[in-house]
Design a protein around this motif. Structure first.
Motif, PDB file in Angstrom:
ATOM      1  N   SER A 154       0.857  -1.169   0.000  1.00 15.24           N
ATOM      2  CA  SER A 154       0.000   0.000   0.000  1.00 15.24           C
ATOM      3  C   SER A 154       0.902   1.232   0.000  1.00 15.24           C
ATOM      4  CB  SER A 154      -0.889  -0.006   1.245  1.00 15.24           C
ATOM      5  OG  SER A 154      -1.684   1.154   1.285  1.00 15.24           O
ATOM      6  N   MET A 155       0.779   2.058  -1.027  1.00 13.76           N
ATOM      7  CA  MET A 155       1.600   3.258  -1.163  1.00 13.76           C
ATOM      8  C   MET A 155       0.745   4.487  -0.899  1.00 13.76           C
ATOM      9  SD  MET A 155       4.685   2.233  -2.087  1.00 13.76           S
ATOM     10  CE  MET A 155       5.451   3.695  -2.749  1.00 13.76           C
ATOM     11  N   THR A 156       1.347   5.501  -0.314  1.00 10.37           N
ATOM     12  CA  THR A 156       0.686   6.775  -0.061  1.00 10.37           C
ATOM     13  C   THR A 156       1.482   7.882  -0.724  1.00 10.37           C
ATOM     14  OG1 THR A 156      -0.129   5.978   2.074  1.00 10.37           O
ATOM     15  CG2 THR A 156      -0.104   8.357   1.744  1.00 10.37           C
ATOM     16  N   VAL A 157       0.766   8.747  -1.433  1.00 10.10           N
ATOM     17  CA  VAL A 157       1.360   9.956  -2.007  1.00 10.10           C
ATOM     18  C   VAL A 157       0.865  11.093  -1.124  1.00 10.10           C
ATOM     19  CG1 VAL A 157       1.512  11.441  -4.032  1.00 10.10           C
ATOM     20  CG2 VAL A 157       1.292   8.969  -4.321  1.00 10.10           C
ATOM     21  N   TYR A 158       1.793  11.882  -0.593  1.00  9.26           N
ATOM     22  CA  TYR A 158       1.406  12.907   0.384  1.00  9.26           C
ATOM     23  C   TYR A 158       2.336  14.113   0.306  1.00  9.26           C
ATOM     24  CZ  TYR A 158       5.400  11.284   3.084  1.00  9.26           C
ATOM     25  OH  TYR A 158       6.663  10.973   3.496  1.00  9.26           O
ATOM     26  N   SER A 159       1.875  15.219   0.871  1.00  8.73           N
ATOM     27  CA  SER A 159       2.693  16.414   0.982  1.00  8.73           C
ATOM     28  C   SER A 159       3.351  16.394   2.358  1.00  8.73           C
ATOM     29  CB  SER A 159       1.827  17.670   0.822  1.00  8.73           C
ATOM     30  OG  SER A 159       2.597  18.820   1.004  1.00  8.73           O
ATOM     31  N   LYS A 160       4.686  16.400   2.374  1.00  8.35           N
ATOM     32  CA  LYS A 160       5.426  16.239   3.627  1.00  8.35           C
ATOM     33  C   LYS A 160       5.169  17.361   4.633  1.00  8.35           C
ATOM     34  CE  LYS A 160       9.202  15.811   1.279  1.00  8.35           C
ATOM     35  NZ  LYS A 160      10.566  15.658   0.801  1.00  8.35           N
ATOM     36  N   ASN A 161       5.237  18.598   4.188  1.00 12.21           N
ATOM     37  CA  ASN A 161       5.135  19.698   5.146  1.00 12.21           C
ATOM     38  C   ASN A 161       4.163  20.793   4.710  1.00 12.21           C
ATOM     39  OD1 ASN A 161       6.648  20.633   3.053  1.00 12.21           O
ATOM     40  ND2 ASN A 161       8.442  21.157   4.250  1.00 12.21           N
ATOM     41  N   ARG A 162       3.450  20.585   3.629  1.00 13.95           N
ATOM     42  CA  ARG A 162       2.472  21.572   3.163  1.00 13.95           C
ATOM     43  C   ARG A 162       1.095  20.928   3.013  1.00 13.95           C
ATOM     44  NH1 ARG A 162       5.780  25.710   3.828  1.00 13.95           N
ATOM     45  NH2 ARG A 162       7.500  25.855   2.392  1.00 13.95           N
ATOM     46  N   TYR A 163       0.831  19.903   3.807  1.00 17.59           N
ATOM     47  CA  TYR A 163      -0.413  19.153   3.679  1.00 17.59           C
ATOM     48  C   TYR A 163      -1.655  20.005   3.950  1.00 17.59           C
ATOM     49  CZ  TYR A 163       0.378  18.859   8.692  1.00 17.59           C
ATOM     50  OH  TYR A 163       0.627  19.169  10.003  1.00 17.59           O
ATOM     51  N   GLN A 164      -1.516  21.072   4.738  1.00 12.03           N
ATOM     52  CA  GLN A 164      -2.662  21.926   5.036  1.00 12.03           C
ATOM     53  C   GLN A 164      -3.160  22.636   3.778  1.00 12.03           C
ATOM     54  OE1 GLN A 164       0.391  22.214   6.392  1.00 12.03           O
ATOM     55  NE2 GLN A 164       0.290  22.377   8.613  1.00 12.03           N
ATOM     56  N   MET A 165      -2.258  22.882   2.859  1.00  7.41           N
ATOM     57  CA  MET A 165      -2.601  23.634   1.646  1.00  7.41           C
ATOM     58  C   MET A 165      -3.258  22.772   0.582  1.00  7.41           C
ATOM     59  SD  MET A 165       0.850  25.891   1.264  1.00  7.41           S
ATOM     60  CE  MET A 165       0.315  26.676  -0.232  1.00  7.41           C
TER      61      MET A 165
END
Length: 119
Positions: free
Chosen positions: A66-77
């Motif tokens: 299971s892979m996740t694509v995510y924003s490391k430090n700008r996830y709020q945006m």
């Protein structure tokens, strides 16, 4: 067990392992492609948001990943930019759809890669 059943069972086990490995490769390749597409199509203010996207394996076994694509430090945006948002002085900020199109392309890509690998 009969003589022919052992080789058949062994062959099926080998095929299952090969298929699982090919599917894992397809999922990893797709996650990387989705990350790159999101980064390429993200709004480019300072560039920090576009550079913040990454992938990680959230779970992995011998048969699945299971892979996740995510924003490391700008996830709020991410949600605010993807969907738009209300402004403090009234009105709405426009949306910059960049995640949903990459996700849709990723769904198509993973199916094609798995079909190709198993055919």
């Amino acid at each position: 067990m009969t003589k022919w059943l052992k080789p058949l069972t062994r062959g099926l086990r080998e095929y299952a392992n090969l298929a699982a490995d090919k599917m894992k490769e397809a999922i990893k390749k797709t996650a990387k492609s989705v990350k790159e597409e999101i980064s390429a199509n993200a709004p480019k203010g300072t560039g920090a948001y576009a550079k913040s996207w990454a992938t990680k394996a959230t779970s992995e076994s011998s048969e699945a990943i299971s892979m996740t694509v995510y924003s490391k430090n700008r996830y709020q945006m991410a949600h605010l930019l993807e969907k738009g948002h209300a402004l403090g002085q009234g009105g709405r900020a426009r949306a910059f759809p960049h995640i949903a199109p990459a996700e849709a392309n990723g769904e198509t890509m993973v199916v094609e890669l798995i079909e190709k690998a198993l055919s």
